[in-house]
Enzyme design. Structure first.
Site, PDB file in Angstrom:
ATOM      1  N   CYS A 115      20.336 -16.679  -6.862  1.00 60.22           N
ATOM      2  CA  CYS A 115      19.475 -17.462  -7.740  1.00 60.22           C
ATOM      3  C   CYS A 115      18.090 -17.367  -7.127  1.00 60.22           C
ATOM      4  O   CYS A 115      17.855 -16.480  -6.312  1.00 60.22           O
ATOM      5  CB  CYS A 115      19.905 -18.915  -7.803  1.00 60.22           C
ATOM      6  SG  CYS A 115      21.604 -19.181  -8.383  1.00 60.22           S
TER       7      CYS A 115
ATOM      8  N   CYS B 140      20.695  -6.431   0.383  1.00 64.83           N
ATOM      9  CA  CYS B 140      21.191  -5.785  -0.832  1.00 64.83           C
ATOM     10  C   CYS B 140      20.142  -4.798  -1.362  1.00 64.83           C
ATOM     11  O   CYS B 140      19.004  -5.186  -1.647  1.00 64.83           O
ATOM     12  CB  CYS B 140      21.495  -6.847  -1.887  1.00 64.83           C
ATOM     13  SG  CYS B 140      21.946  -6.180  -3.497  1.00 64.83           S
TER      14      CYS B 140
ATOM     15  N   ASP C  18      16.970   4.730 -16.350  1.00 63.21           N
ATOM     16  CA  ASP C  18      17.428   3.353 -16.145  1.00 63.21           C
ATOM     17  C   ASP C  18      17.730   3.148 -14.671  1.00 63.21           C
ATOM     18  O   ASP C  18      17.896   4.116 -13.918  1.00 63.21           O
ATOM     19  CB  ASP C  18      18.678   3.072 -16.981  1.00 63.21           C
ATOM     20  CG  ASP C  18      18.867   1.586 -17.273  1.00 63.21           C
ATOM     21  OD1 ASP C  18      18.077   0.774 -16.747  1.00 63.21           O
ATOM     22  OD2 ASP C  18      19.792   1.237 -18.021  1.00 63.21           O
ATOM     23  N   ASP C  19      17.787   1.874 -14.274  1.00 63.71           N
ATOM     24  CA  ASP C  19      18.019   1.596 -12.856  1.00 63.71           C
ATOM     25  C   ASP C  19      19.479   1.715 -12.466  1.00 63.71           C
ATOM     26  O   ASP C  19      19.784   2.043 -11.325  1.00 63.71           O
ATOM     27  CB  ASP C  19      17.473   0.219 -12.458  1.00 63.71           C
ATOM     28  CG  ASP C  19      17.698  -0.817 -13.527  1.00 63.71           C
ATOM     29  OD1 ASP C  19      18.863  -1.029 -13.885  1.00 63.71           O
ATOM     30  OD2 ASP C  19      16.718  -1.399 -14.013  1.00 63.71           O
TER      31      ASP C  19
ATOM     32  N   CYS D 273      31.096  -6.427  -6.155  1.00 63.10           N
ATOM     33  CA  CYS D 273      30.259  -7.118  -5.169  1.00 63.10           C
ATOM     34  C   CYS D 273      30.870  -8.483  -4.876  1.00 63.10           C
ATOM     35  O   CYS D 273      31.279  -9.196  -5.795  1.00 63.10           O
ATOM     36  CB  CYS D 273      28.837  -7.296  -5.702  1.00 63.10           C
ATOM     37  SG  CYS D 273      27.768  -8.249  -4.587  1.00 63.10           S
TER      38      CYS D 273
ATOM     39  N   CYS E 276      22.945  -3.238   2.500  1.00 57.23           N
ATOM     40  CA  CYS E 276      24.290  -3.282   1.934  1.00 57.23           C
ATOM     41  C   CYS E 276      24.332  -2.371   0.715  1.00 57.23           C
ATOM     42  O   CYS E 276      23.570  -2.545  -0.241  1.00 57.23           O
ATOM     43  CB  CYS E 276      24.675  -4.707   1.536  1.00 57.23           C
ATOM     44  SG  CYS E 276      26.357  -4.816   0.836  1.00 57.23           S
TER      45      CYS E 276
ATOM     46  N   CYS F 294      28.814  -1.670  -2.944  1.00 52.60           N
ATOM     47  CA  CYS F 294      29.237  -1.367  -4.320  1.00 52.60           C
ATOM     48  C   CYS F 294      29.128   0.125  -4.623  1.00 52.60           C
ATOM     49  O   CYS F 294      29.646   0.592  -5.643  1.00 52.60           O
ATOM     50  CB  CYS F 294      28.425  -2.189  -5.317  1.00 52.60           C
ATOM     51  SG  CYS F 294      26.653  -1.846  -5.310  1.00 52.60           S
TER      52      CYS F 294
END
Length: 509
Positions: free
Chosen positions: A8, A260, A372-373, A411, A474, A477
């Site tokens: 958040c 991340c 796109d990402d 994740c 990290c 994923c």
């Protein structure tokens, strides 16, 4: 990309002769991209009978603070006036989405050092184990969220230490938690702390100015306070905001850093810096690296390069420039407004159709390179290609270029990618060779997406673009190399079960 979210945004303010509620409101506006389901503040004012007061609710920040009614906004800001405070913007990946789940979480107590409020950014991977432990100690859990668990554990350790050593409190919870956990904390004695977990999964920054001391998830939320002397809190460190400035104290030894990588590519605001690396520059370099992987003969006559709004623009721009065709970079898709983000359509494909609008005059009869990402579940990209670009806009060809390597695993640290079943590339994990998929596999994936070709960023190219070593971030994923013990074991068990049940995996019927 519309497939993933992270929870958040947190912030804290120790103001000098100012109302922290106003500064917190502004910082939360600048953190709105990190969470749009709810927002709230807690402020401290020793001149009030109710020393700590909390205001929070569902929706975006402006909605929670009076909407378009200036009178309501001023009334709320004045009612919660205080020199110290914390703020939070929420996207829920754990627990429900009711107003009771919105942070900050306040624990009221007659003893001032036991009366506290806090906001949390992250996810506790071993939450279920800790819940059983704390239930065995007589605690009752009412909400399905790791934030409630943190509240009880903070309360227990504060009581055990007599409220005299908050560094020891955070040390104890860091020893119990497996996962990501940045926290802003305020108690009724006026202690105000922003802490970063010992692996540094999420960013945290501070700034000291003439008007006060401030902390936030991202440096961009601090710019309105002052862009100079921004400090990035180190893993295992807490920033103590005081009337004399900011003090930094290590509450535990740092572990292998695990920031991340998605923070650079997707979550963070493009004008933020994370641990000294500008997000915009990192995204530009990703576009440059992606261009080096290009296999199509792009001549510029009937080609157009477009980003998927909104985070992909720096990738697409630098990709086009690197290929020598900046003039064919264009805005072929427009993101339409969605209204209240906590009202979600059931059909994900229908949701994508309403989220984007194509510009046919740019795309008709063109060979389109879509930047796109990432691709997570594939619904967004597949709908964009078949519906927006080919059916509505009349594109001749669509070639997909992705700035993130294939996402092959869930994740456990706060991104809502929870299972192998939902991940488009998961079944191809065993086909990966040195961080990239073979051409034959990419062709198969492109056919499924209705694309004419597909290229992903490679692991090596991503690390080069970020200027980081694999040991500094990290990427679990992407390669299933999880940095924490509980996540490793959870992934082994989940993958083994999924692999047995995956009828669509290569080599199975």
């Amino acid at each position: 990309m519309a497939d993933i979210n992270e929870k958040c945004g947190i912030c804290a303010a120790y103001t000098f002769g100012r109302n922290s509620a106003h500064d917190l409101y502004q910082m939360m506006l600048d953190l709105q991209h990190r969470g749009q389901a709810g927002a709230g503040i807690s402020t401290y004012n020793p001149e009030r009978k109710i020393i700590i007061r909390t205001h929070k609710g569902q929706g975006r920040v402006p909605e929670v603070f009076g909407g378009t009614n200036d009178s309501d906004f001023r009334s709320i800001i004045e009612k919660f006036k205080g020199p110290l405070g914390i703020g939070h913007t929420r996207y829920g990946t754990s627990g429900g989405m009711s107003s009771r789940h919105v942070q900050p979480f306040e624990r009221v107590h007659g003893v001032k050092y036991k009366w506290f409020t806090f906001g949390f950014n992250g996810h506790i991977a071993n939450r279920r184990v800790l819940e059983e432990k704390i239930r065995g100690m007589g605690y009752h859990l009412m909400l399905d969220t790791d934030t409630e668990l943190i509240m009880h554990l903070l309360s227990r350790h504060i009581s055990d230490t007599g409220g005299e050593d908050l560094s020891e409190v955070f040390k104890r919870i860091s020893e119990e938690f497996d996962g990501a956990f940045n926290i802003v904390f305020l108690d009724a004695e006026g202690n105000l702390i922003a802490m970063r977990d010992p692996r540094g999964f999420r960013p945290l920054a501070t700034v000291q100015t003439d008007t006060g001391s401030y902390a936030a998830s991202e440096s961009s939320a601090l710019f309105r306070m002052g862009t100079y002397h921004i400090t990035h809190v180190k893993p295992g460190e807490m920033a103590i905001l005081t009337e004399n400035g900011i003090e930094y104290e290590r509450f535990t030894e740092p572990k292998r850093k695990s920031l991340c990588f998605f923070e650079y590519l997707y979550f963070a605001s493009v004008n933020s810096e994370i641990d000294g690396i500008p997000v915009y520059e990192a995204r530009k370099r990703c576009g440059e690296e992606l261009a080096k992987l290009e296999t199509e003969n792009i001549n510029g006559d009937d080609w157009v390069i477009i980003p998927v709004p909104n985070t992909s623009r720096p990738f697409a721009n630098s990709y086009a420039k690197s290929l020598g065709f900046p003039d064919i970079y264009d805005e072929g898709l427009i993101a339409s407004g969605k209204g209240r983000t906590f009202i979600e359509e059931v059909d994900r494909s229908q949701k994508v159709k309403t989220k984007f609008l194509p510009i046919p005059s740019i795309l008709r009869n063109k060979k389109v390179i879509v930047i796109d990402d990432s691709i997570v579940r594939s619904t967004t990209m597949k709908t964009l290609i078949s519906y927006h670009l080919k059916k509505i806009a009349g594109a001749k060809e669509v070639h997909v270029r992705i700035a993130t390597p294939p996402i092959v695993a869930p994740c456990y640290y706060g991104i809502d990618m929870k299972s192998f079943e939902e991940l488009f590339a998961a079944k191809y994990f065993d086909k990966m060779e040195n961080g990239r998929l073979p051409d034959g596999v990419l062709e198969e994936m492109a056919r499924y997406l209705k694309a004419d070709s597909l290229i992903y960023m490679t692991h090596q190219s991503l690390l080069k673009a970020l200027g980081l070593e694999r040991s500094e971030i990290c990427m679990a994923c992407l390669d299933r190399k999880y940095p924490t013990p509980y996540a490793k074991e959870t992934n082994r068990e989940s993958y083994s079960k999924w692999e047995k049940e995956c009828t669509g995996c290569p080599g199975k019927g």
